[in-house]
Design an enzyme around this catalytic site. Structure first.
Site, PDB file in Angstrom:
ATOM      1  N   HIS A   1       0.846  -1.204   0.000  1.00 43.96           N
ATOM      2  CA  HIS A   1       0.000   0.000   0.000  1.00 43.96           C
ATOM      3  C   HIS A   1       0.880   1.253   0.000  1.00 43.96           C
ATOM      4  O   HIS A   1       0.648   2.198  -0.758  1.00 43.96           O
ATOM      5  CB  HIS A   1      -0.869   0.070   1.263  1.00 43.96           C
ATOM      6  CG  HIS A   1      -1.920  -0.976   1.373  1.00 43.96           C
ATOM      7  ND1 HIS A   1      -2.084  -1.724   2.509  1.00 43.96           N
ATOM      8  CD2 HIS A   1      -2.876  -1.387   0.512  1.00 43.96           C
ATOM      9  CE1 HIS A   1      -3.105  -2.549   2.349  1.00 43.96           C
ATOM     10  NE2 HIS A   1      -3.596  -2.367   1.135  1.00 43.96           N
TER      11      HIS A   1
ATOM     12  N   LYS B   1     -17.431  -5.792   6.914  1.00 36.69           N
ATOM     13  CA  LYS B   1     -16.140  -6.442   7.104  1.00 36.69           C
ATOM     14  C   LYS B   1     -15.767  -6.392   8.579  1.00 36.69           C
ATOM     15  O   LYS B   1     -15.900  -5.354   9.223  1.00 36.69           O
ATOM     16  CB  LYS B   1     -15.057  -5.713   6.305  1.00 36.69           C
ATOM     17  CG  LYS B   1     -14.761  -6.304   4.968  1.00 36.69           C
ATOM     18  CD  LYS B   1     -13.511  -5.655   4.394  1.00 36.69           C
ATOM     19  CE  LYS B   1     -13.053  -6.357   3.146  1.00 36.69           C
ATOM     20  NZ  LYS B   1     -11.882  -5.724   2.569  1.00 36.69           N
TER      21      LYS B   1
ATOM     22  N   ARG C   1      -1.843  -6.321  -8.049  1.00 36.53           N
ATOM     23  CA  ARG C   1      -0.806  -7.319  -7.785  1.00 36.53           C
ATOM     24  C   ARG C   1      -0.820  -8.427  -8.823  1.00 36.53           C
ATOM     25  O   ARG C   1       0.205  -8.966  -9.174  1.00 36.53           O
ATOM     26  CB  ARG C   1      -1.018  -7.951  -6.402  1.00 36.53           C
ATOM     27  CG  ARG C   1      -0.864  -6.974  -5.258  1.00 36.53           C
ATOM     28  CD  ARG C   1      -1.347  -7.582  -3.987  1.00 36.53           C
ATOM     29  NE  ARG C   1      -2.794  -7.829  -4.114  1.00 36.53           N
ATOM     30  CZ  ARG C   1      -3.583  -8.190  -3.132  1.00 36.53           C
ATOM     31  NH1 ARG C   1      -3.093  -8.391  -1.942  1.00 36.53           N
ATOM     32  NH2 ARG C   1      -4.873  -8.367  -3.323  1.00 36.53           N
TER      33      ARG C   1
ATOM     34  N   SER D   1      -3.112  -7.346   3.235  1.00 37.25           N
ATOM     35  CA  SER D   1      -3.386  -7.150   4.659  1.00 37.25           C
ATOM     36  C   SER D   1      -3.801  -8.461   5.310  1.00 37.25           C
ATOM     37  O   SER D   1      -3.405  -8.761   6.433  1.00 37.25           O
ATOM     38  CB  SER D   1      -4.492  -6.104   4.857  1.00 37.25           C
ATOM     39  OG  SER D   1      -4.061  -4.843   4.430  1.00 37.25           O
TER      40      SER D   1
END
Length: 164
Positions: A17, A41, A90, A128
């Site tokens: 990040h 979440k 990614r 994460s």
């Protein structure tokens, strides 16, 4: 002024990040790190903690600010007069999801553009979720997240484990 937003949950912020934020800050006059409040979440860190962690690691980047938001990203962008979304990619799987989000944002507001930045090779595996999992099982997260927030992550993981 050329403004952009790097949105995400950042739970916690990773070196991947931070790489995208740093590179965005070299391209845009002002970059807002938009920390999403997503009630669906279950986050390790609450939104205020995430904002504070990010502020600590971007404090030396003068054209970066950190704010939380809830609701639609495009509504937050309209309020802040931001026209560009920066997303890090990614892998191909990231592209598929982010491409769909980009098209939806464009449908909701045709004036918004999305810029995709490829992650650096050394961060292409990083998320994460993987950082939290490694930390939860006592693995070393050095090199995965900014050095100054490692104690915060370890402490939070310890607190969570005490409650189980």
């Amino acid at each position: 002024m050329n403004k952009a937003i790097c949105p995400g949950s950042f739970d916690p912020i990773t070196n991947g990040h931070l790489d995208i934020i740093n590179r965005s800050a070299r391209v845009f006059d002002e970059v807002t790190v938009g920390v999403l409040i997503n009630p669906e979440k279950k986050a390790l860190f609450n939104v205020d903690e995430r904002v504070n962690l990010i502020k600590r690691v971007v404090k030396n980047i003068p054209n970066v600010k950190v704010e939380s938001f809830s609701g639609l990203l495009i509504d937050f962008m309209k309020e802040k007069k931001i026209k560009v979304i920066v997303k890090g990619l990614r892998a191909v799987s990231d592209f598929e999801y982010e491409f769909q989000m980009s098209l939806m944002n464009k449908k909701l507001n045709p004036d918004i553009e999305t810029v995709f930045m490829m992650s650096s090779a050394m961060n292409s595996f990083l998320s994460s979720s993987s950082v939290k999992q490694v930390a939860m099982f006592g693995g070393c997260i050095r090199g995965l997240v900014p050095e100054e927030i490692i104690p915060d992550i370890v402490k939070k993981i310890d607190e969570v484990h005490k409650n189980y």
